[in-house]
Design a protein around this motif. Sequence first.
Motif, mmCIF file in Angstrom:
data_model
loop_
_atom_site.group_PDB
_atom_site.id
_atom_site.type_symbol
_atom_site.label_atom_id
_atom_site.label_comp_id
_atom_site.label_asym_id
_atom_site.label_seq_id
_atom_site.Cartn_x
_atom_site.Cartn_y
_atom_site.Cartn_z
ATOM 1 N N ILE A 1 0.838 -1.205 0.000
ATOM 2 C CA ILE A 1 0.000 0.000 0.000
ATOM 3 C C ILE A 1 0.873 1.255 0.000
ATOM 4 N N ILE A 2 1.893 1.257 0.860
ATOM 5 C CA ILE A 2 2.774 2.435 0.951
ATOM 6 C C ILE A 2 3.485 2.660 -0.383
ATOM 7 N N ALA A 3 4.002 1.567 -0.968
ATOM 8 C CA ALA A 3 4.737 1.692 -2.235
ATOM 9 C C ALA A 3 3.839 2.255 -3.329
ATOM 10 N N THR A 4 2.562 1.845 -3.304
ATOM 11 C CA THR A 4 1.618 2.361 -4.305
ATOM 12 C C THR A 4 1.499 3.874 -4.208
ATOM 13 N N PHE A 5 1.302 4.359 -2.980
ATOM 14 C CA PHE A 5 1.114 5.810 -2.841
ATOM 15 C C PHE A 5 2.402 6.568 -3.111
ATOM 16 N N VAL A 6 3.544 5.944 -2.841
ATOM 17 C CA VAL A 6 4.812 6.596 -3.187
ATOM 18 C C VAL A 6 4.925 6.739 -4.704
ATOM 19 N N THR A 7 4.542 5.676 -5.425
ATOM 20 C CA THR A 7 4.590 5.743 -6.888
ATOM 21 C C THR A 7 3.658 6.835 -7.405
ATOM 22 N N ILE A 8 2.466 6.899 -6.815
ATOM 23 C CA ILE A 8 1.510 7.933 -7.224
ATOM 24 C C ILE A 8 2.098 9.320 -6.964
ATOM 25 N N THR A 9 2.705 9.496 -5.773
ATOM 26 C CA THR A 9 3.327 10.783 -5.451
ATOM 27 C C THR A 9 4.432 11.120 -6.441
ATOM 28 N N ASP A 10 5.207 10.102 -6.803
ATOM 29 C CA ASP A 10 6.303 10.293 -7.760
ATOM 30 C C ASP A 10 5.760 10.841 -9.082
ATOM 31 N N TYR A 11 4.702 10.222 -9.601
ATOM 32 C CA TYR A 11 4.095 10.708 -10.850
ATOM 33 C C TYR A 11 3.558 12.125 -10.667
ATOM 34 N N ALA A 12 2.912 12.359 -9.512
ATOM 35 C CA ALA A 12 2.314 13.674 -9.285
ATOM 36 C C ALA A 12 3.403 14.750 -9.271
ATOM 37 N N ILE A 13 4.522 14.477 -8.604
ATOM 38 C CA ILE A 13 5.590 15.484 -8.541
ATOM 39 C C ILE A 13 6.188 15.711 -9.924
ATOM 40 N N GLN A 14 6.336 14.626 -10.700
ATOM 41 C CA GLN A 14 6.826 14.796 -12.080
ATOM 42 C C GLN A 14 5.889 15.673 -12.882
ATOM 43 N N ALA A 15 4.584 15.530 -12.615
ATOM 44 C CA ALA A 15 3.606 16.324 -13.364
ATOM 45 C C ALA A 15 3.577 17.766 -12.879
ATOM 46 N N ILE A 16 4.063 18.011 -11.648
ATOM 47 C CA ILE A 16 4.061 19.386 -11.134
ATOM 48 C C ILE A 16 5.276 20.144 -11.672
ATOM 49 N N SER A 17 6.454 19.574 -11.492
ATOM 50 C CA SER A 17 7.642 20.290 -11.947
ATOM 51 C C SER A 17 8.820 19.334 -12.130
ATOM 52 N N VAL A 18 9.460 19.433 -13.286
ATOM 53 C CA VAL A 18 10.620 18.589 -13.567
ATOM 54 C C VAL A 18 11.781 18.938 -12.633
ATOM 55 N N ASP A 19 11.942 20.246 -12.368
ATOM 56 C CA ASP A 19 13.051 20.685 -11.515
ATOM 57 C C ASP A 19 12.898 20.172 -10.088
ATOM 58 N N ARG B 1 0.715 15.414 -19.189
ATOM 59 C CA ARG B 1 1.382 16.578 -18.601
ATOM 60 C C ARG B 1 2.878 16.315 -18.390
ATOM 61 N N ILE B 2 3.228 15.095 -17.945
ATOM 62 C CA ILE B 2 4.637 14.769 -17.739
ATOM 63 C C ILE B 2 5.389 14.858 -19.062
ATOM 64 N N GLU B 3 4.757 14.335 -20.136
ATOM 65 C CA GLU B 3 5.430 14.375 -21.439
ATOM 66 C C GLU B 3 5.623 15.804 -21.928
ATOM 67 N N LYS B 4 4.622 16.637 -21.670
ATOM 68 C CA LYS B 4 4.715 18.046 -22.079
ATOM 69 C C LYS B 4 5.864 18.718 -21.331
ATOM 70 N N LEU B 5 5.933 18.494 -19.992
ATOM 71 C CA LEU B 5 6.996 19.101 -19.193
ATOM 72 C C LEU B 5 8.361 18.589 -19.618
ATOM 73 N N ARG B 6 8.444 17.273 -19.928
ATOM 74 C CA ARG B 6 9.710 16.690 -20.352
ATOM 75 C C ARG B 6 10.183 17.319 -21.656
ATOM 76 N N ALA B 7 9.225 17.523 -22.578
ATOM 77 C CA ALA B 7 9.594 18.124 -23.861
ATOM 78 C C ALA B 7 10.114 19.543 -23.647
#
Lengths: 213, 223
Positions: free
Chosen positions: A88-106, B40-46
């Motif tokens: 369960i914990i690993a699942t939410f960590v993965t979700i958080t990982d995707y969410a942070i990637q979607a927020i900002s690459v930096d 969104r991730i792909e857009k940011l990556r690009a």
Amino acid sequence: MSRQSEDSTRTKLAPSPTDEFIKGLWRENPVFVQVLGMCPVLAVSNTALNALAMGMATAFVLLMSNILVSLLRNFIPKEVRIASYILIIATFVTITDYAIQAISVDLHKSLGAFISLIVVNCLILSRAEAFASKNTVGKSTVDALGMGLGFLFALFCLGAVREILGSGAFFGIVLFPIEFQEWVVMILPAGGFFTLAAWLLVFNLIKRKEPTS
Amino acid sequence: MKEQATIPTTNSFHMLRAMVGIGALCGLLIVLTYEGTLPRIEKLRAEALQQAIFKVIPDISKTQAFTLKDNVYVLAGEQDENVIYAGYDDQGNFKGVAVKASGQGYADIISILYGYNPEKQQVIGFYVLESKETPGLGDKIEKDQNFLDNFSALDVSLTDGLGAIRNRVVPVKKGTKSNPWEVDGITGATISSRAIGNILGKSSEKWIPIIYKNREVFKNKKE
């Protein structure tokens, strides 16, 4: 059975939700009192922003896994409970990982490997095992919120001090005139230990002055 | 033995049911999040890649993707692989190409982008696109200024026949760089910095001769 009755007496000592919440934030603060989850505390607290992001990510994982563990507490046999919690914990960590990637690459780059390492943060597993698996969803939510915010607060305390002294800035805004010589050691790993020690000292001094209940 | 006998054992079907059930639920949650965040991730990556290209080829304002077909570079579509990016300045002058490369680091695959200028026959810029190197040690490959200075004018000149690189880019121990094709390492990030040198060596050996042959293609096909 004896274990369960023991727990029910323990929970009777702290019945009100406010009390449960304050417990995590202050009386049993995960960093300053329980000294749990030291790896991210020392490693990702070099700037205030990193500390906040890491604290929020951990608090989110803690909250969601506490809720799910609590919901499923009667469904999970005790022999496979640790494996289930980690899943369960690993699942939410993965979700958080995707969410942070979607927020900002930096942001994702600066938190780096530490996001995946939330899985092994002993604070989260300990809350699942010690609290969520024995209490109702409501109580577990409050407990996770308290502990999560307590963790966030502690990380922010460290991050703020380290950034101000180590980079002469706060949230990236330069605070001091150019003559200010940054304490480079503060942004290095050693600075994490120094700052943690200083905060533990301050915290214990404050706690000692408080009237003991 | 007595104690063991008193512990009530759970039906193994229940254990299996719990693990499979939780596994399926977790899998579903992960897939949903992945699908939801992917665009969104792909857009940011690009966008990040675009910024990285501007970092590895200095003074450019436009980029154009190319892909290799039958040993000749042609304008690339969205789905093409092995894409390289040519950079042009305001006047449309060709300034260099950015090439992606990746290889095994200490923790995981490191993927980098480097800029190559065929006029100077040098690597002129370097940027780490993705790395999971140890924070505080291996991740110095992104921050150590002395290390990054390696890539402002790294020699990758070709042999007289233009078929191969004269001197392969090689990583050397910190402070021992004596030739323009050597990559000075980092103390405390030995494996990671050596990995960068090797990734660059391998990639440049393979691609630079082909890119050099095609340099007129990039010059003429602006826009």
